[in-house]
Every structure is written in structure tokens, then in C-alpha cells.
Design an enzyme around this catalytic site. Sequence first.
Site, short mmCIF file in Angstrom:
data_model
loop_
_atom_site.label_atom_id
_atom_site.label_comp_id
_atom_site.label_asym_id
_atom_site.label_seq_id
_atom_site.Cartn_x
_atom_site.Cartn_y
_atom_site.Cartn_z
N HIS A 161 65.28 34.55 -52.17
CA HIS A 161 64.36 35.50 -52.82
C HIS A 161 63.51 34.86 -53.90
O HIS A 161 62.57 35.46 -54.40
CB HIS A 161 65.15 36.65 -53.44
CG HIS A 161 65.81 36.26 -54.75
ND1 HIS A 161 67.00 35.59 -54.79
CD2 HIS A 161 65.41 36.42 -56.03
CE1 HIS A 161 67.31 35.36 -56.05
NE2 HIS A 161 66.37 35.84 -56.82
C1 UD1 Z 1 64.02 39.11 -60.32
C2 UD1 Z 1 64.09 37.96 -61.33
C3 UD1 Z 1 64.90 36.83 -60.75
C4 UD1 Z 1 66.28 37.33 -60.30
C5 UD1 Z 1 66.08 38.48 -59.33
C6 UD1 Z 1 67.40 39.05 -58.88
C7 UD1 Z 1 62.07 37.73 -62.75
C8 UD1 Z 1 60.88 36.91 -63.03
N1 UD1 Z 1 62.75 37.42 -61.63
O1 UD1 Z 1 63.32 38.64 -59.18
O2 UD1 Z 1 65.09 35.83 -61.72
O3 UD1 Z 1 66.99 36.28 -59.68
O4 UD1 Z 1 65.33 39.52 -59.99
O5 UD1 Z 1 67.26 39.84 -57.73
O6 UD1 Z 1 62.40 38.60 -63.52
N2 UD1 Z 1 61.24 45.10 -55.12
C9 UD1 Z 1 61.62 46.22 -54.40
N3 UD1 Z 1 62.60 47.02 -54.91
C10 UD1 Z 1 63.23 46.77 -56.09
C11 UD1 Z 1 62.83 45.63 -56.83
C12 UD1 Z 1 61.84 44.81 -56.32
O7 UD1 Z 1 61.10 46.48 -53.34
O8 UD1 Z 1 64.11 47.54 -56.47
C13 UD1 Z 1 60.22 44.19 -54.57
C14 UD1 Z 1 58.84 44.53 -55.06
O9 UD1 Z 1 57.95 44.32 -54.02
C15 UD1 Z 1 58.59 43.50 -56.15
C16 UD1 Z 1 59.36 42.30 -55.63
O10 UD1 Z 1 60.49 42.86 -54.96
O11 UD1 Z 1 57.25 43.24 -56.34
C17 UD1 Z 1 59.84 41.36 -56.70
O12 UD1 Z 1 60.61 42.06 -57.67
P1 UD1 Z 1 60.69 41.52 -59.19
O13 UD1 Z 1 61.58 42.41 -59.97
O14 UD1 Z 1 59.35 41.26 -59.73
O15 UD1 Z 1 61.39 40.11 -59.05
P2 UD1 Z 1 62.62 39.63 -58.16
O16 UD1 Z 1 62.09 38.82 -57.05
O17 UD1 Z 1 63.56 40.74 -57.83
#
Ligand code: UD1
Length: 353
Positions: A201
Site C-alpha cells: 500500500h
Molecule cells: C496511511 C499512512 C501510512 C500508513 C497507512 C496505514 C500517511 C501519509 N500514510 O496511508 O503511513 O502505513 O495509512 O494503512 O499518513 N482510502 C479508502 N478508505 C479509507 C482510507 C483510505 O478508500 O478508509 C483510500 C482513499 O482513496 C485514499 C487512499 O486510500 O485517498 C490513501 O489513504 P491515506 O489515508 O491518504 O493514506 P494510506 O495509503 O492509507
Amino acid sequence: MRIASIVGARPQFVKLAPIHRELCKRHEHLIVHTGQHYDYEMSQVFFEELAIPDPDHDLGIGSGTHGEQTGRMLMAIEKVLIEESPDAVLVYGDTNSTLAAALAAAKLHVPVAHVEAGLRSFNRRMPEEVNRVLTDHVSNLLFCPSEVARANLEAEGVTAGVHVVGDAMVQGLLELMPRLDPGLLGGFGVGSGEYVLATVHRQENADDRERMAAIVQAMTGCGETVLLPLHPRTRKNLSAWGMLHALEDADNVALLPPLSFMAFTTLERFAKAILTDSGGVQKEAYTYLVPCVTMRDETEWVETLDEGWNVLVGADRKRIIEALASPPVGSTDGRTYGGLKVCERMVRELELL
Ligand code: UD1
């Protein structure tokens, strides 16, 4: 004391659970959820399974660009801190929620305690590295999981308030371990030691088409049974690039939705090997003494490499396949990150603030 924990993403809920149990014995503990993770299986199921009470404040920030997400969190957290005026704020790990919370508290002169302080990948292109460095530099208490973390802080001139206490997540896993039931494996059609558990991820992989193409080829071509719970970010990108079907069609790969904490950690515990780009999962593999193959070019958890339980293979198809064919088996007992008193040590330091 009145302590506020600010969390938002999956790995933070896992660290929060044992700290909450310890803090509650003598103190008032407020939980603030930024809403960075909001899907049921990315958030609420962790609270349910880890017996964490519902957050006192749920800020509902959700996804966005880094600036947008962090900025909106900063505004919302500031309001809560003014309203609640806690004696200290606890922040966890290295996500955008961590940085926003640390910054909001520091500007209001509320003491900040950083759980998992001093970790460094020395790669400033990782958003997590920027979050860690900045958080450490505004924190009053820095809870390091290891001596290496302490030395990293010292090299940056951070020496005040630094305590090597061990790792809260490891304490939580050790407490949970006796309850993990291999009976759950049947539901996934696998037996103990018969499969590779994979996750991917991290932005440097999930947002890079070439790296993901190599990773998909390695997973489909490695000859192992691969269980792959997919993060929504990775699924979205693979689908847009037309790569999802290669995983769906592969006989050896089981594509799964994000799993609950108990299901995931049980699969970790009984895996033949773990293939990942997550920081927390490398540490979990080490704690369970399961060989780990890490699809990154560097890691913060250097002890797992030094002790022979982990190997870095980047996003290189050949190296991934070779490492899975002979997974790294160390000779240590996986106890470098502290035992069952980690949270007690943290609370004792908080009480001296
Ligand atoms: C975040 C953390 C990462 C951690 C990870 C754990 C940052 C910069 N990154 O990454 O260090 O290892 O969490 O999982 O803070 N999305 C959903 N549903 C959700 C959450 C996210 O669909 O409940 C999708 C969205 O499209 C979003 C993308 O995932 O844009 C990324 O989510 P984001 O919270 O920005 O970062 P992670 O990749 O989860």
C-alpha cells in the site's frame, strides 16, 4: 491527568489499544479520531476487536492530497484541544494524523508525547519520513522503541525527553498471541505454514505503475499460495492500470478485501512468510518469528534485518521470487522491541511531565 490520544489510521489503532488500557487505570484518556481512515474495515472494526471505546471526537476529515488532508486535520484538532485542554497529547507513528496532531498541540503549548519516536528511513521522499522528523522535533517526550531510534534522535540534536521504552504495538501483540486461533485459517482455504501473506500500500509502490507491474508479476509467478488483502489505494490504482485482472486470474493468488485486525494478525502468525511494504507488518512478522520479505529499498526497523528475520528486495521481480523461495530465518528470539511493560513505562514518564 487528562491525556488526549490523537489517531486516524489503522496502525495507530493497534498501538492505541494497550496504551489505553494502561492509561485508564489512573488517568482520564480522551480519544480523538481524525477520520483519515473511515471505511468500516479500515477503522471501526479495529476499535471493536481491540476493545477501544468509541472516540470522544470523530473529526471526519477523510482522504485528500497531503496538504489538504493535513491542513484540515490541523484546523479541526486545534479546536478540540482548545475545547478539551488536555495536560498532554499522545501521537503515534508517522502518518499525516501524527504530524497534524503534534503541530496543533505544540502551537498551543500542550506537551506532545510521540509514540515510536526516532525511527528513520533516511528517505525524505517518503511522506512518513517527513512526518516523523517534524513530529520528533516538536515533541516533549519521545518514546523510542530501540537504542537505534535513540541514536537517530541524538544525531539530530534531540536528547531532551528521550526514553527507550520499547514498542507499544509489540506489547499488544504479545498479549494477544495466546488468543490467536489457527482454526480461522480454514476460512481462507489454507493451513499453517502453507501460504505467503502479502500486503502492498505504500505510496512509493502503490502509486508507481512500473513497480506495481513487477510486484504483480512476482506474486503471480512465485509458485507460492499468496493471500493478498488489498488496501483501497492499491486496488484503485491497479484497476485504473488494468492490472487487477492478472491477480484475479492467477490460480495461486487469493485477492481479499482489507481484513479485520484479528483475521490479519492470525494470518501473519501462521504464515510461511510475509511479503510487505508496511513498516508495522515487518515488526509484526519479527515478533511472531515469521520470515519477512520487504518490498522497499530501506527500512526503519533495522533490527529485523540485523537479526536476520527480514530482507529488502525493492520492487524487483526476480529478487522477490528468490527471497520467497528461501525466506530469511534469523537466529534471535524477536524480543528486541521490549516486552510487556512498555506502556507502563510510557505512563510513568507522562506522570513526571
Ligand atoms: C496511511 C499512512 C501510512 C500508513 C497507512 C496505514 C500517511 C501519509 N500514510 O496511508 O503511513 O502505513 O495509512 O494503512 O499518513 N482510502 C479508502 N478508505 C479509507 C482510507 C483510505 O478508500 O478508509 C483510500 C482513499 O482513496 C485514499 C487512499 O486510500 O485517498 C490513501 O489513504 P491515506 O489515508 O491518504 O493514506 P494510506 O495509503 O492509507
